[in-house]
Design an enzyme around this catalytic site. Structure first.
Site, mmCIF file in Angstrom:
data_model
loop_
_atom_site.group_PDB
_atom_site.id
_atom_site.type_symbol
_atom_site.label_atom_id
_atom_site.label_comp_id
_atom_site.label_asym_id
_atom_site.label_seq_id
_atom_site.Cartn_x
_atom_site.Cartn_y
_atom_site.Cartn_z
ATOM 1 N N ASN A 38 -1.267 -3.195 -5.237
ATOM 2 C CA ASN A 38 -1.238 -3.790 -3.830
ATOM 3 C C ASN A 38 -0.269 -4.838 -3.925
ATOM 4 O OD1 ASN A 38 -3.453 -2.303 -3.359
ATOM 5 N ND2 ASN A 38 -4.898 -4.144 -3.747
ATOM 6 N N ASP A 259 -3.946 -10.323 -2.650
ATOM 7 C CA ASP A 259 -2.825 -9.559 -3.348
ATOM 8 C C ASP A 259 -1.603 -10.055 -2.473
ATOM 9 O OD1 ASP A 259 -4.445 -8.580 -5.333
ATOM 10 O OD2 ASP A 259 -4.851 -6.807 -3.916
HETATM 11 O O1 KDG Z 1 -7.320 -6.998 -5.000
HETATM 12 C C1 KDG Z 1 -7.740 -5.596 -4.229
HETATM 13 C C2 KDG Z 1 -7.981 -5.024 -5.294
HETATM 14 O O2 KDG Z 1 -9.037 -5.342 -6.312
HETATM 15 C C3 KDG Z 1 -8.544 -3.408 -4.779
HETATM 16 O O3 KDG Z 1 -7.343 -3.071 -4.348
HETATM 17 C C4 KDG Z 1 -8.930 -2.564 -5.946
HETATM 18 O O4 KDG Z 1 -11.065 -3.274 -6.683
HETATM 19 C C5 KDG Z 1 -9.888 -3.150 -6.991
HETATM 20 C C6 KDG Z 1 -9.583 -3.383 -8.125
HETATM 21 O O5 KDG Z 1 -10.218 -3.499 -9.232
HETATM 22 O O6 KDG Z 1 -8.295 -3.339 -8.638
#
Ligand code: KDG
Length: 317
Positions: A38, A259
């Protein structure tokens, strides 16, 4: 030369087509997610030259993620599709207020085949900033931790700034594990982008002055603390700034907001903006992400943020 490089795991994200407990959700929309991914997409949309180091399964989902990220303009020359490790999955549960829970299927993540021997040192050296988060090391608590430690040591040796978002996922490791590992990374970190609860977990305090003192002891030069509805605060070169939250039009999905904030703050640092402007810019991006469903769909292009800032006009029709 890239502006920013990140190392991380990605997943196919299954977004529920209705809100409420996941056991009652019967259909999901296929999207993609992963904290570092992200962040990379967020940076690329802002116009930063962005590289992503990763491994995906050599399967249909892996190809989908690879093509999407490449289409976003991220440098994927250090991403490989590997046999024998299925691309990871993440099912999301979203409640009516936008809050969510995640259910991971990522025990054998393809990124576990990444080792320090497979890390392209030139790619790592040829960037202004290396961004790490606490998600990737938690996915494989031996190999990935070793890899990140190696990467940040190498980065520092070559004058690359290291930024870190603790992104603590307690579904992946315990508080003690997270604290021990992340604190061991901090002496190599220049920029810390942390949620207030994560700072509390790392430093045993949620008092801003005390957090700043801890950061100084670790040699962290840039600090941004994300406080959700209270906005964010920052500390750089002795200057302390508070930036009020930017209200989202409607909160539908909070995942990925942090993010987006990170991408915005890093963008501001790379433009040498005053701290207040970088924090405000990052807050705007966070608020834009929560108004769209999906982990990265709400990440804006630079032009979208400039419209929000009133620095650019948009003709609607
Ligand atoms: O910060 C968001 C992310 O955590 C999500 O897109 C996916 O849970 C997720 C991870 O562990 O990367």
């Amino acid at each position: 030369m890239n502006d920013v490089v990140t190392i991380g795991d990605a997943m196919i994200t299954l977004d529920p087509s209705s809100t409420g407990p996941m056991r009652f959700v019967s259909s999901f929309e296929r999207k993609i997610g992963g904290a570092e991914l992200n962040f990379a997409i967020g940076c690329a949309r802002l116009g930063l030259k962005t590289g992503w180091i990763s491994r995906l399964g050599n399967d249909e989902f892996g190809r989908h993620i690879f093509n999407t990220v490449r289409g976003e303009g991220v440098d994927v020359s250090e991403v490989e599709l590997v046999d024998g490790y299925p691309t990871s999955l993440n099912f999301k549960e979203i409640m009516g207020d936008g809050s969510s829970r995640t259910f991971y299927y990522r025990d054998r993540s393809p990124t576990t085949v990444l080792t320090k021997e497979t890390l392209n040192e030139d790619f790592l050296k040829n960037t202004k900033i290396l961004h790490i988060t606490g998600v990737f090391p938690a996915v494989d608590k031996t190999k990935n931790i070793e890899l990140i430690r190696h990467a940040i040591i190498e980065a520092k040796k070559h004058g690359v700034m290291v930024s870190c978002d603790p992104n603590i996922r307690l579904k992946l490791w315990s508080e003690d594990e997270a604290r021990d590992v992340l604190r061991s990374f901090l002496p190599y970190v220049d920029i810390l982008l942390t949620g207030i609860e994560e700072a509390d977990l790392l430093f045993g305090t949620s008092d801003t002055d005390e957090i700043i003192e801890h950061c100084k002891q670790f040699g962290i030069t840039h600090l941004a603390i994300k406080k959700g509805e209270e906005g964010s605060v920052g500390y750089v070169d002795g200057e302390y700034v508070e930036a009020p939250a930017v209200k989202a039009k409607k909160v539908v999905d909070t995942v990925g907001a942090g993010d987006g904030f990170d991408a915005g703050f890093i963008y501001g640092i790379l433009q040498n903006w005053p701290l207040k402007k970088a924090l405000h810019f990052a807050n705007i991006i966070g608020s834009m992400v929560v108004s769209v469903t999906g982990d990265n769909e709400g990440l804006p292009y630079l032009e979208d943020v400039l419209v929000q800032l009133g620095e650019k006009e948009r003709v609607e029709r």
